[in-house]
Design a protein around this motif. Sequence first.
Motif, PDB file in Angstrom:
ATOM      1  N   LYS A  13      -4.835  -6.018   7.731  1.00 19.51           N
ATOM      2  CA  LYS A  13      -3.971  -4.876   7.428  1.00 19.51           C
ATOM      3  C   LYS A  13      -2.808  -5.302   6.548  1.00 19.51           C
ATOM      4  O   LYS A  13      -2.211  -6.358   6.739  1.00 19.51           O
ATOM      5  CB  LYS A  13      -3.443  -4.275   8.739  1.00 19.51           C
ATOM      6  N   ARG A  14      -2.514  -4.457   5.551  1.00 21.67           N
ATOM      7  CA  ARG A  14      -1.392  -4.697   4.649  1.00 21.67           C
ATOM      8  C   ARG A  14      -0.359  -3.584   4.842  1.00 21.67           C
ATOM      9  O   ARG A  14      -0.706  -2.412   4.793  1.00 21.67           O
ATOM     10  CB  ARG A  14      -1.889  -4.718   3.205  1.00 21.67           C
ATOM     11  N   GLY A  33       3.432 -12.254   9.453  1.00 19.09           N
ATOM     12  CA  GLY A  33       2.536 -12.057   8.320  1.00 19.09           C
ATOM     13  C   GLY A  33       3.020 -12.814   7.107  1.00 19.09           C
ATOM     14  O   GLY A  33       4.044 -13.502   7.150  1.00 19.09           O
ATOM     15  N   ILE A  34       2.284 -12.643   6.011  1.00 22.57           N
ATOM     16  CA  ILE A  34       2.600 -13.320   4.746  1.00 22.57           C
ATOM     17  C   ILE A  34       3.030 -12.274   3.722  1.00 22.57           C
ATOM     18  O   ILE A  34       2.356 -11.257   3.539  1.00 22.57           O
ATOM     19  CB  ILE A  34       1.369 -14.086   4.202  1.00 22.57           C
ATOM     20  N   LEU A  35       4.169 -12.549   3.043  1.00 26.14           N
ATOM     21  CA  LEU A  35       4.674 -11.635   2.025  1.00 26.14           C
ATOM     22  C   LEU A  35       3.852 -11.754   0.746  1.00 26.14           C
ATOM     23  O   LEU A  35       3.567 -12.860   0.279  1.00 26.14           O
ATOM     24  CB  LEU A  35       6.143 -11.921   1.721  1.00 26.14           C
ATOM     25  N   SER A  36       3.477 -10.609   0.200  1.00 21.95           N
ATOM     26  CA  SER A  36       2.792 -10.588  -1.094  1.00 21.95           C
ATOM     27  C   SER A  36       3.422  -9.504  -1.959  1.00 21.95           C
ATOM     28  O   SER A  36       4.196  -8.676  -1.474  1.00 21.95           O
ATOM     29  CB  SER A  36       1.289 -10.317  -0.912  1.00 21.95           C
ATOM     30  N   GLN A  37       3.071  -9.536  -3.238  1.00 18.09           N
ATOM     31  CA  GLN A  37       3.615  -8.560  -4.174  1.00 18.09           C
ATOM     32  C   GLN A  37       2.499  -8.107  -5.087  1.00 18.09           C
ATOM     33  O   GLN A  37       1.684  -8.920  -5.556  1.00 18.09           O
ATOM     34  CB  GLN A  37       4.751  -9.175  -4.984  1.00 18.09           C
ATOM     35  N   LYS A  38       2.441  -6.808  -5.346  1.00 17.05           N
ATOM     36  CA  LYS A  38       1.457  -6.246  -6.266  1.00 17.05           C
ATOM     37  C   LYS A  38       2.074  -5.040  -6.952  1.00 17.05           C
ATOM     38  O   LYS A  38       2.637  -4.174  -6.290  1.00 17.05           O
ATOM     39  CB  LYS A  38       0.184  -5.840  -5.516  1.00 17.05           C
ATOM     40  N   VAL A  86       6.724  -3.163   2.679  1.00 13.67           N
ATOM     41  CA  VAL A  86       8.047  -3.545   3.166  1.00 13.67           C
ATOM     42  C   VAL A  86       9.064  -3.181   2.094  1.00 13.67           C
ATOM     43  O   VAL A  86       8.744  -3.145   0.902  1.00 13.67           O
ATOM     44  CB  VAL A  86       8.150  -5.047   3.534  1.00 13.67           C
ATOM     45  N   LEU A  87      10.284  -2.901   2.502  1.00 13.67           N
ATOM     46  CA  LEU A  87      11.327  -2.504   1.570  1.00 13.67           C
ATOM     47  C   LEU A  87      11.765  -3.675   0.691  1.00 13.67           C
ATOM     48  O   LEU A  87      12.032  -4.770   1.199  1.00 13.67           O
ATOM     49  CB  LEU A  87      12.536  -1.961   2.328  1.00 13.67           C
ATOM     50  N   SER A  88      11.859  -3.432  -0.602  1.00 14.23           N
ATOM     51  CA  SER A  88      12.337  -4.458  -1.537  1.00 14.23           C
ATOM     52  C   SER A  88      13.736  -4.925  -1.167  1.00 14.23           C
ATOM     53  O   SER A  88      14.058  -6.105  -1.315  1.00 14.23           O
ATOM     54  CB  SER A  88      12.338  -3.906  -2.966  1.00 14.23           C
ATOM     55  N   GLN A 140       7.313 -14.481  -2.450  1.00 14.57           N
ATOM     56  CA  GLN A 140       5.882 -14.230  -2.273  1.00 14.57           C
ATOM     57  C   GLN A 140       5.228 -15.473  -1.665  1.00 14.57           C
ATOM     58  O   GLN A 140       5.494 -16.594  -2.068  1.00 14.57           O
ATOM     59  CB  GLN A 140       5.250 -13.907  -3.626  1.00 14.57           C
ATOM     60  N   GLY A 141       4.401 -15.258  -0.635  1.00 17.63           N
ATOM     61  CA  GLY A 141       3.728 -16.352   0.048  1.00 17.63           C
ATOM     62  C   GLY A 141       4.461 -16.850   1.280  1.00 17.63           C
ATOM     63  O   GLY A 141       3.901 -17.605   2.073  1.00 17.63           O
TER      64      GLY A 141
END
Length: 168
Positions: free
Chosen positions: A129-130, A113-118, A133-135, A145-146
């Motif tokens: 599906k999102r 998958g692709i890492l994102s941050q919000k 994941v642990l920081s 991110q990305g």
Amino acid sequence: MAEISDKHIERFRALINKANTALAAAEELLTSIVGDDPGAIDIQRGDIAGKVIEGVFNGQNMVADDGKIYPIQANYASKSRLVQGDRMKLTISDDGSFLYKQIGPIQRTQTVGILSQKDGRYYVQIGDKRYHVLSASVTHHKIKQGDQISVTIPETQDAEWAAIESPL
């Protein structure tokens, strides 16, 4: 009797304050484990020492069979690649330290998958599906991110969390 200097008195006060802070933290931890019932544990007898508790990893913590939540250090969960649904055992040692052990890994599958941050939280997007994941895992692997990443998720259970395996 020897005379006590102001420096020694200040040091004694600092040590007493430190001990009071440690005692308050221990009491808070104990309350989080057994609740507010004063009869649940006699602190002076140390009934909690040596206690073994089983539960399930929920992506961040262990949820005991009785519903109580026990914190698992994010670094441990990340490095151990714990997956939501893994069966865990917590042993509380005589000195009050927590020792976790994975006793029943859930069936797993790996995907990409692709890492994102919000809002300061990290996610991995896999199709529609999102997953959280642990920081600590993002930091450990130095992922941005990305980035495309390999993650592990439960094979049959619907999950909200994924465990990062590695960046791609």
